[in-house]
Design a protein around this motif. Sequence first.
Motif, PDB file in Angstrom:
ATOM      1  N   ILE A 142       0.826  -1.174  -0.065  1.00 56.35           N
ATOM      2  CA  ILE A 142       0.064   0.007  -0.046  1.00 56.35           C
ATOM      3  C   ILE A 142       0.892   1.203   0.098  1.00 56.35           C
ATOM      4  O   ILE A 142       0.651   2.208  -0.821  1.00 56.35           O
ATOM      5  CB  ILE A 142      -0.934   0.039   1.020  1.00 56.35           C
ATOM      6  N   LYS A 143       1.833   1.145   0.859  1.00 58.98           N
ATOM      7  CA  LYS A 143       2.787   2.354   0.866  1.00 58.98           C
ATOM      8  C   LYS A 143       3.584   2.424  -0.485  1.00 58.98           C
ATOM      9  O   LYS A 143       3.912   3.784  -0.867  1.00 58.98           O
ATOM     10  CB  LYS A 143       3.886   2.094   1.926  1.00 58.98           C
ATOM     11  N   ASN A 144       3.926   1.607  -0.889  1.00 57.26           N
ATOM     12  CA  ASN A 144       4.872   1.519  -2.136  1.00 57.26           C
ATOM     13  C   ASN A 144       4.135   1.593  -3.615  1.00 57.26           C
ATOM     14  O   ASN A 144       4.722   2.391  -4.413  1.00 57.26           O
ATOM     15  CB  ASN A 144       5.804   0.373  -2.169  1.00 57.26           C
ATOM     16  N   PHE A 145       2.805   1.299  -3.602  1.00 58.29           N
ATOM     17  CA  PHE A 145       2.291   1.331  -4.957  1.00 58.29           C
ATOM     18  C   PHE A 145       0.923   2.335  -4.967  1.00 58.29           C
ATOM     19  O   PHE A 145       0.583   2.655  -6.146  1.00 58.29           O
ATOM     20  CB  PHE A 145       1.655  -0.235  -5.269  1.00 58.29           C
ATOM     21  N   VAL A 146       0.450   2.638  -3.827  1.00 58.76           N
ATOM     22  CA  VAL A 146      -0.630   3.654  -4.191  1.00 58.76           C
ATOM     23  C   VAL A 146      -0.194   4.974  -4.972  1.00 58.76           C
ATOM     24  O   VAL A 146       0.714   5.575  -4.512  1.00 58.76           O
ATOM     25  CB  VAL A 146      -1.366   3.967  -2.692  1.00 58.76           C
ATOM     26  N   GLY A 147      -1.313   5.513  -5.858  1.00 58.44           N
ATOM     27  CA  GLY A 147      -0.643   6.517  -6.553  1.00 58.44           C
ATOM     28  C   GLY A 147      -0.134   6.135  -7.847  1.00 58.44           C
ATOM     29  O   GLY A 147       0.197   7.045  -8.759  1.00 58.44           O
ATOM     30  N   LYS A 148       0.287   4.994  -8.046  1.00 55.71           N
ATOM     31  CA  LYS A 148       1.311   4.615  -9.221  1.00 55.71           C
ATOM     32  C   LYS A 148       0.015   3.931 -10.136  1.00 55.71           C
ATOM     33  O   LYS A 148      -0.964   3.719  -9.696  1.00 55.71           O
ATOM     34  CB  LYS A 148       2.336   3.530  -8.931  1.00 55.71           C
ATOM     35  N   ARG A 149       0.364   4.239 -11.393  1.00 55.27           N
ATOM     36  CA  ARG A 149      -0.331   3.576 -12.370  1.00 55.27           C
ATOM     37  C   ARG A 149       0.047   2.107 -13.091  1.00 55.27           C
ATOM     38  O   ARG A 149       1.179   1.837 -13.342  1.00 55.27           O
ATOM     39  CB  ARG A 149      -0.459   4.371 -13.570  1.00 55.27           C
ATOM     40  N   ILE A 150      -0.772   1.137 -12.940  1.00 53.23           N
ATOM     41  CA  ILE A 150      -0.596  -0.332 -13.240  1.00 53.23           C
ATOM     42  C   ILE A 150      -1.614  -0.671 -14.454  1.00 53.23           C
ATOM     43  O   ILE A 150      -2.821  -0.533 -13.976  1.00 53.23           O
ATOM     44  CB  ILE A 150      -0.396  -1.075 -12.350  1.00 53.23           C
ATOM     45  N   ASN A 151      -1.541  -1.103 -15.458  1.00 49.56           N
ATOM     46  CA  ASN A 151      -2.393  -1.498 -16.547  1.00 49.56           C
ATOM     47  C   ASN A 151      -3.378  -0.425 -16.603  1.00 49.56           C
ATOM     48  O   ASN A 151      -4.667  -0.636 -16.944  1.00 49.56           O
ATOM     49  CB  ASN A 151      -2.957  -2.968 -16.214  1.00 49.56           C
ATOM     50  N   GLY A 152      -3.020   0.797 -16.747  1.00 48.64           N
ATOM     51  CA  GLY A 152      -3.956   1.971 -17.139  1.00 48.64           C
ATOM     52  C   GLY A 152      -4.714   2.533 -15.980  1.00 48.64           C
ATOM     53  O   GLY A 152      -5.538   3.480 -16.235  1.00 48.64           O
ATOM     54  N   ILE A 153      -4.266   2.029 -14.747  1.00 53.28           N
ATOM     55  CA  ILE A 153      -5.406   2.413 -13.635  1.00 53.28           C
ATOM     56  C   ILE A 153      -4.455   2.753 -12.707  1.00 53.28           C
ATOM     57  O   ILE A 153      -3.397   2.421 -12.320  1.00 53.28           O
ATOM     58  CB  ILE A 153      -6.293   1.299 -13.079  1.00 53.28           C
ATOM     59  N   ILE A 154      -4.814   3.853 -11.826  1.00 59.01           N
ATOM     60  CA  ILE A 154      -4.139   4.348 -10.596  1.00 59.01           C
ATOM     61  C   ILE A 154      -4.777   3.518  -9.403  1.00 59.01           C
ATOM     62  O   ILE A 154      -5.593   3.242  -9.165  1.00 59.01           O
ATOM     63  CB  ILE A 154      -4.785   5.966 -10.237  1.00 59.01           C
ATOM     64  N   VAL A 155      -3.484   2.938  -8.907  1.00 53.58           N
ATOM     65  CA  VAL A 155      -3.527   2.070  -7.862  1.00 53.58           C
ATOM     66  C   VAL A 155      -4.053   2.949  -6.424  1.00 53.58           C
ATOM     67  O   VAL A 155      -3.624   3.930  -6.207  1.00 53.58           O
ATOM     68  CB  VAL A 155      -2.272   1.329  -7.356  1.00 53.58           C
ATOM     69  N   THR A 156      -5.114   2.385  -5.566  1.00 51.93           N
ATOM     70  CA  THR A 156      -5.588   3.191  -4.494  1.00 51.93           C
ATOM     71  C   THR A 156      -5.487   2.131  -3.408  1.00 51.93           C
ATOM     72  O   THR A 156      -5.624   0.614  -3.508  1.00 51.93           O
ATOM     73  CB  THR A 156      -7.069   3.567  -4.801  1.00 51.93           C
ATOM     74  N   GLU A 157      -5.591   2.463  -2.270  1.00 55.70           N
ATOM     75  CA  GLU A 157      -5.895   1.423  -1.235  1.00 55.70           C
ATOM     76  C   GLU A 157      -7.198   0.782  -1.119  1.00 55.70           C
ATOM     77  O   GLU A 157      -7.126  -0.634  -0.968  1.00 55.70           O
ATOM     78  CB  GLU A 157      -5.890   2.291   0.230  1.00 55.70           C
ATOM     79  N   SER A 158      -8.242   1.216  -1.457  1.00 57.01           N
ATOM     80  CA  SER A 158      -9.466   0.398  -1.570  1.00 57.01           C
ATOM     81  C   SER A 158      -9.571  -0.685  -2.764  1.00 57.01           C
ATOM     82  O   SER A 158      -9.818  -1.577  -2.410  1.00 57.01           O
ATOM     83  CB  SER A 158     -10.578   1.596  -1.802  1.00 57.01           C
ATOM     84  N   GLY A 159      -8.801  -0.281  -3.655  1.00 59.26           N
ATOM     85  CA  GLY A 159      -8.544  -1.178  -4.938  1.00 59.26           C
ATOM     86  C   GLY A 159      -7.700  -2.305  -4.305  1.00 59.26           C
ATOM     87  O   GLY A 159      -8.165  -3.636  -4.680  1.00 59.26           O
ATOM     88  N   ILE A 160      -6.915  -2.141  -3.860  1.00 60.47           N
ATOM     89  CA  ILE A 160      -5.851  -3.167  -3.197  1.00 60.47           C
ATOM     90  C   ILE A 160      -6.689  -4.001  -2.236  1.00 60.47           C
ATOM     91  O   ILE A 160      -6.463  -5.431  -2.170  1.00 60.47           O
ATOM     92  CB  ILE A 160      -4.674  -2.390  -2.467  1.00 60.47           C
ATOM     93  N   LEU A 161      -7.327  -3.519  -1.382  1.00 58.49           N
ATOM     94  CA  LEU A 161      -8.143  -4.154  -0.123  1.00 58.49           C
ATOM     95  C   LEU A 161      -9.057  -4.964  -1.130  1.00 58.49           C
ATOM     96  O   LEU A 161      -9.591  -6.196  -0.579  1.00 58.49           O
ATOM     97  CB  LEU A 161      -8.885  -3.344   0.828  1.00 58.49           C
ATOM     98  N   ALA A 162     -10.181  -4.409  -1.924  1.00 55.35           N
ATOM     99  CA  ALA A 162     -11.057  -5.138  -2.567  1.00 55.35           C
ATOM    100  C   ALA A 162     -10.757  -6.471  -3.219  1.00 55.35           C
ATOM    101  O   ALA A 162     -11.154  -7.460  -3.398  1.00 55.35           O
ATOM    102  CB  ALA A 162     -11.654  -4.342  -3.596  1.00 55.35           C
ATOM    103  N   ALA A 163      -9.306  -6.200  -3.924  1.00 61.54           N
ATOM    104  CA  ALA A 163      -8.578  -7.303  -4.834  1.00 61.54           C
ATOM    105  C   ALA A 163      -8.416  -8.289  -3.916  1.00 61.54           C
ATOM    106  O   ALA A 163      -8.142  -9.627  -4.236  1.00 61.54           O
ATOM    107  CB  ALA A 163      -7.565  -6.708  -5.467  1.00 61.54           C
ATOM    108  N   ALA A 164      -7.795  -8.180  -2.463  1.00 63.50           N
ATOM    109  CA  ALA A 164      -7.309  -8.895  -1.566  1.00 63.50           C
ATOM    110  C   ALA A 164      -8.356  -9.818  -1.147  1.00 63.50           C
ATOM    111  O   ALA A 164      -8.236 -10.909  -0.788  1.00 63.50           O
ATOM    112  CB  ALA A 164      -6.649  -8.187  -0.556  1.00 63.50           C
ATOM    113  N   HIS A 165      -9.815  -9.093  -0.946  1.00 63.02           N
ATOM    114  CA  HIS A 165     -10.929  -9.829  -0.753  1.00 63.02           C
ATOM    115  C   HIS A 165     -11.284 -10.908  -1.605  1.00 63.02           C
ATOM    116  O   HIS A 165     -11.631 -11.957  -1.357  1.00 63.02           O
ATOM    117  CB  HIS A 165     -12.018  -8.776  -0.532  1.00 63.02           C
ATOM    118  N   LEU A 166     -11.012 -10.403  -2.902  1.00 65.36           N
ATOM    119  CA  LEU A 166     -11.285 -11.415  -4.266  1.00 65.36           C
ATOM    120  C   LEU A 166     -10.339 -12.516  -3.962  1.00 65.36           C
ATOM    121  O   LEU A 166     -10.569 -13.714  -4.064  1.00 65.36           O
ATOM    122  CB  LEU A 166     -11.410 -10.418  -5.437  1.00 65.36           C
TER     123      LEU A 166
END
Length: 216
Positions: A142-166
Amino acid sequence: MLRNIASYSTLTLTILTLLYVSFQSNETIDLSKYSTEGLDLNYTVSIDVSQTELKKESNDSFSPYLGKSFVGFKEAIAFKESGGDYNSVNTYGYLGKYQFGTETLKMIGINNPAKFLKNPKLQEKAFIANAARNKWILRRDIKNFVGKRINGIIVTESGILAAAHLAGPGSVKKYLRSYGLDNFADGYGTTVHYYMKRFSGYDTSFVKPNKKAKAI
């Protein structure tokens, strides 16, 4: 004085003339085109639902206007996972409103899936506990990647937590650290990338990282 009397007389005569014309008119308003006869009316509530049931449903329901709040976040995930159904069990055996696997439940202290499925409050606690545990595991990412763009999307904390839930925190680590090359998909074809995008930008500050988070 005479001018005022003349004005009142003229006004009275005008009103009487208009009333006479109105009553003499044969034109009527046809309201038949506004009839609901023959229509299949789609009511949102069955007419035989009791007032008690309506009141309970109103108290238990969340507002649809949740925006990017944490409640909005978890309800959006729930809708995607199960349509918000606490009793849902999918074809792979994932349980409840948030579709938990039995192994994940064990990690947050729940060893009786049958009781879990019948307990909405426990399911809500499980979602928060699992998110807190995942946030601890992924704290560096979360600290290292939030705000970076991967595969065309900006990484956010909520996106990371949602993906971890999946997919679990391990799959999210692989996705981030490979810059999107290792993109896990579940049995239905839903990917880490999709969840990172769909659930980006929510406020998940409510969730505190906790290595030993338990629902019970």
